[in-house]
Design a protein around this motif. Structure first.
Motif, PDB file in Angstrom:
ATOM      1  N   SER A  96       0.829  -1.207   0.000  1.00  7.51           N
ATOM      2  CA  SER A  96       0.000   0.000   0.000  1.00  7.51           C
ATOM      3  C   SER A  96       0.862   1.256   0.000  1.00  7.51           C
ATOM      4  N   LEU A  97       2.174   1.073   0.269  1.00  3.05           N
ATOM      5  CA  LEU A  97       3.120   2.180   0.172  1.00  3.05           C
ATOM      6  C   LEU A  97       3.074   2.835  -1.210  1.00  3.05           C
ATOM      7  N   PHE A  98       2.775   2.069  -2.276  1.00  2.00           N
ATOM      8  CA  PHE A  98       2.662   2.635  -3.620  1.00  2.00           C
ATOM      9  C   PHE A  98       1.630   3.766  -3.647  1.00  2.00           C
ATOM     10  N   ILE A  99       0.489   3.544  -2.997  1.00  2.00           N
ATOM     11  CA  ILE A  99      -0.572   4.551  -2.966  1.00  2.00           C
ATOM     12  C   ILE A  99      -0.087   5.794  -2.233  1.00  2.00           C
ATOM     13  N   SER A 100       0.595   5.589  -1.100  1.00  3.62           N
ATOM     14  CA  SER A 100       1.088   6.708  -0.309  1.00  3.62           C
ATOM     15  C   SER A 100       2.103   7.545  -1.073  1.00  3.62           C
ATOM     16  N   ILE A 101       3.020   6.871  -1.777  1.00  9.16           N
ATOM     17  CA  ILE A 101       4.068   7.581  -2.511  1.00  9.16           C
ATOM     18  C   ILE A 101       3.463   8.379  -3.669  1.00  9.16           C
ATOM     19  N   LEU A 102       2.506   7.794  -4.383  1.00  2.00           N
ATOM     20  CA  LEU A 102       1.835   8.519  -5.459  1.00  2.00           C
ATOM     21  C   LEU A 102       1.118   9.756  -4.920  1.00  2.00           C
ATOM     22  N   ALA A 103       0.484   9.595  -3.742  1.00  3.54           N
ATOM     23  CA  ALA A 103      -0.202  10.733  -3.131  1.00  3.54           C
ATOM     24  C   ALA A 103       0.788  11.820  -2.717  1.00  3.54           C
ATOM     25  N   ALA A 104       1.954  11.402  -2.200  1.00  2.00           N
ATOM     26  CA  ALA A 104       2.973  12.372  -1.786  1.00  2.00           C
ATOM     27  C   ALA A 104       3.388  13.248  -2.963  1.00  2.00           C
ATOM     28  N   TYR A 105       3.501  12.643  -4.136  1.00  2.00           N
ATOM     29  CA  TYR A 105       3.958  13.386  -5.318  1.00  2.00           C
ATOM     30  C   TYR A 105       2.830  14.222  -5.931  1.00  2.00           C
ATOM     31  N   PHE A 106       1.646  13.606  -6.129  1.00  2.00           N
ATOM     32  CA  PHE A 106       0.576  14.275  -6.870  1.00  2.00           C
ATOM     33  C   PHE A 106      -0.317  15.165  -5.993  1.00  2.00           C
ATOM     34  N   LEU A 107      -0.485  14.805  -4.714  1.00  2.00           N
ATOM     35  CA  LEU A 107      -1.384  15.575  -3.848  1.00  2.00           C
ATOM     36  C   LEU A 107      -0.657  16.553  -2.932  1.00  2.00           C
ATOM     37  N   PHE A 108       0.513  16.156  -2.438  1.00  2.00           N
ATOM     38  CA  PHE A 108       1.184  16.961  -1.421  1.00  2.00           C
ATOM     39  C   PHE A 108       2.419  17.686  -1.936  1.00  2.00           C
ATOM     40  N   GLY A 109       2.708  17.587  -3.234  1.00  7.13           N
ATOM     41  CA  GLY A 109       3.801  18.347  -3.830  1.00  7.13           C
ATOM     42  C   GLY A 109       5.179  17.978  -3.343  1.00  7.13           C
ATOM     43  N   ASP A 110       5.369  16.727  -2.952  1.00  8.40           N
ATOM     44  CA  ASP A 110       6.681  16.274  -2.478  1.00  8.40           C
ATOM     45  C   ASP A 110       7.677  16.289  -3.636  1.00  8.40           C
ATOM     46  N   GLN A 111       8.920  16.687  -3.339  1.00  9.15           N
ATOM     47  CA  GLN A 111       9.987  16.698  -4.346  1.00  9.15           C
ATOM     48  C   GLN A 111      10.881  15.473  -4.161  1.00  9.15           C
ATOM     49  N   PHE A 112      11.156  14.784  -5.248  1.00  7.08           N
ATOM     50  CA  PHE A 112      11.953  13.560  -5.189  1.00  7.08           C
ATOM     51  C   PHE A 112      13.356  13.848  -5.734  1.00  7.08           C
ATOM     52  N   ASN A 113      14.389  13.812  -4.865  1.00  7.03           N
ATOM     53  CA  ASN A 113      15.748  13.948  -5.351  1.00  7.03           C
ATOM     54  C   ASN A 113      16.335  12.560  -5.642  1.00  7.03           C
ATOM     55  N   THR A 114      17.554  12.516  -6.128  1.00  5.93           N
ATOM     56  CA  THR A 114      18.161  11.252  -6.555  1.00  5.93           C
ATOM     57  C   THR A 114      18.262  10.250  -5.416  1.00  5.93           C
ATOM     58  N   LEU A 115      18.692  10.729  -4.248  1.00  5.23           N
ATOM     59  CA  LEU A 115      18.845   9.827  -3.105  1.00  5.23           C
ATOM     60  C   LEU A 115      17.504   9.221  -2.686  1.00  5.23           C
ATOM     61  N   LYS A 116      16.458  10.044  -2.720  1.00 10.00           N
ATOM     62  CA  LYS A 116      15.142   9.539  -2.319  1.00 10.00           C
ATOM     63  C   LYS A 116      14.623   8.511  -3.328  1.00 10.00           C
ATOM     64  N   ILE A 117      14.840   8.778  -4.609  1.00 16.50           N
ATOM     65  CA  ILE A 117      14.403   7.821  -5.641  1.00 16.50           C
ATOM     66  C   ILE A 117      15.145   6.506  -5.486  1.00 16.50           C
ATOM     67  N   LEU A 118      16.458   6.569  -5.229  1.00 15.36           N
ATOM     68  CA  LEU A 118      17.231   5.351  -4.992  1.00 15.36           C
ATOM     69  C   LEU A 118      16.703   4.609  -3.754  1.00 15.36           C
ATOM     70  N   GLY A 119      16.440   5.363  -2.699  1.00 17.08           N
ATOM     71  CA  GLY A 119      15.933   4.755  -1.472  1.00 17.08           C
ATOM     72  C   GLY A 119      14.597   4.079  -1.677  1.00 17.08           C
ATOM     73  N   LEU A 120      13.700   4.746  -2.430  1.00 17.66           N
ATOM     74  CA  LEU A 120      12.384   4.158  -2.701  1.00 17.66           C
ATOM     75  C   LEU A 120      12.516   2.909  -3.566  1.00 17.66           C
ATOM     76  N   GLY A 121      13.437   2.949  -4.535  1.00 20.15           N
ATOM     77  CA  GLY A 121      13.662   1.771  -5.375  1.00 20.15           C
ATOM     78  C   GLY A 121      14.128   0.577  -4.560  1.00 20.15           C
ATOM     79  N   PHE A 122      15.130   0.814  -3.697  1.00 16.68           N
ATOM     80  CA  PHE A 122      15.590  -0.255  -2.815  1.00 16.68           C
ATOM     81  C   PHE A 122      14.471  -0.698  -1.869  1.00 16.68           C
ATOM     82  N   GLY A 123      13.673   0.274  -1.409  1.00 15.05           N
ATOM     83  CA  GLY A 123      12.605  -0.036  -0.463  1.00 15.05           C
ATOM     84  C   GLY A 123      11.529  -0.935  -1.052  1.00 15.05           C
ATOM     85  N   PHE A 124      11.065  -0.619  -2.277  1.00 17.07           N
ATOM     86  CA  PHE A 124      10.047  -1.449  -2.913  1.00 17.07           C
ATOM     87  C   PHE A 124      10.577  -2.865  -3.164  1.00 17.07           C
TER      88      PHE A 124
END
Length: 288
Positions: A96-124
């Motif tokens: 369900s983390l997929f739903i939360s991450i999509l909401a963070a980007y599209f609803l809450f205007g979260d900015q994803f830098n390189t380190l965060k994208i790498l972390g999310l990739g490893f996390g999934f």
């Protein structure tokens, strides 16, 4: 991050208590109902909100949605475990983390830098590896409705908690009380129905278990909201670190306390989860 660590600890403790409840034949629905009552009492004891503030507060659709979803998702969780097992249910809950991450980007205007994208990739990847189990009894037909409800339910709960943390008209401690109150009323109606119509006994042991459950559930939700407030500009960090942290601590508790067996992919997943948390933590301090 200290708020997240405390929330993760409380979340895993709640899961352990629910697992022990099944072992000792505690009525989980009754325990969950009383858990909300004790969570309300703890909120009043620690935060001492103004009664006028609560009675005159506008009941936001966010409170109503969260108050309804919290007990419902507990029930979906139980139905999913009964129908397709704990392992697949865990996968549905954590993905369900997929739903939360999509909401963070599209609803809450979260900015994803390189380190965060790498972390999310490893996390999934860690989530999939850690929760992988071999099974000779695949689920069939309508049984998949339950993990789907768990998947969407936990995803929307995360989003609603983030929205509660953003509400400025009412302190988040008072928001907690309103949410717990709605959940308690709905759960109480359910156990009254079962007691009157289905002749299900109300037992004191379930009330006592609800008190302990309420203490840790209160801590879990309180510090989760505090984390969202402290990292208001980075909701994806909170979503991801919470889910990955629960996986790591939950797996360690399973191994040490319940003697659960992990396969090689599960251990690879735990290592990837640690790497993911390192990247996500570093992303808080670097803009690359």
């Amino acid at each position: 991050m200290i708020y997240l660590i405390i929330s993760i600890f409380c979340s895993v403790t709640v899961a352990v208590l629910l697992k022990l409840a099944r072992r000792y034949k505690i009525n989980v629905l009754q325990a969950i109902t009383w858990n909300y009552l004790f969570a309300i009492a703890l909120s009043f004891f620690f935060f001492k909100p103004g009664i006028t503030e609560l009675t005159t507060a506008k009941i936001s659709p966010v409170y109503l949605g969260l108050g309804v979803l919290l007990p419902l998702v507990f029930w979906f969780l139980g139905a999913s475990v009964r129908n397709i097992g704990i392992a697949r249910t865990d996968i549905a809950q954590r993905l369900s983390l997929f739903i939360s991450i999509l909401a963070a980007y599209f609803l809450f205007g979260d900015q994803f830098n390189t380190l965060k994208i790498l972390g999310l990739g490893f996390g999934f990847t860690a989530i999939i590896f850690t929760l992988y189990r071999k099974s000779n009894t695949p689920a069939s037909g309508g049984n998949w409705i339950y993990p789907l409800l768990v998947f969407f339910g936990f995803g929307f709960i995360d989003i609603l908690f983030k929205q509660v943390a953003q509400i400025k008209d009412l302190p988040y401690t008072s928001s907690l009380i309103l949410t717990f109150a709605i959940s308690f009323i709905l759960s109480l109606l359910a156990i009254i129905y079962l007691a009157v119509i289905k002749k299900q006994k109300l037992e004191l042991i379930n009330f006592a278990c609800g008190a302990v459950l309420g203490l840790f559930n209160f801590g879990n939700i309180l510090f989760y909201l505090k984390a969202h407030r402290a990292m208001a500009e980075n909701p994806s960090t909170v979503f991801a670190a919470m889910n990955i942290g629960v996986i790591i601590l939950g797996s360690l508790v399973g191994i040490l306390l319940f003697k659960e067996k992990l396969n090689k992919l599960n251990y690879v997943g735990l290592v990837l989860a640690l790497i993911a948390i390192i990247f996500i933590t570093l992303s808080q301090f670097h803009a690359i």
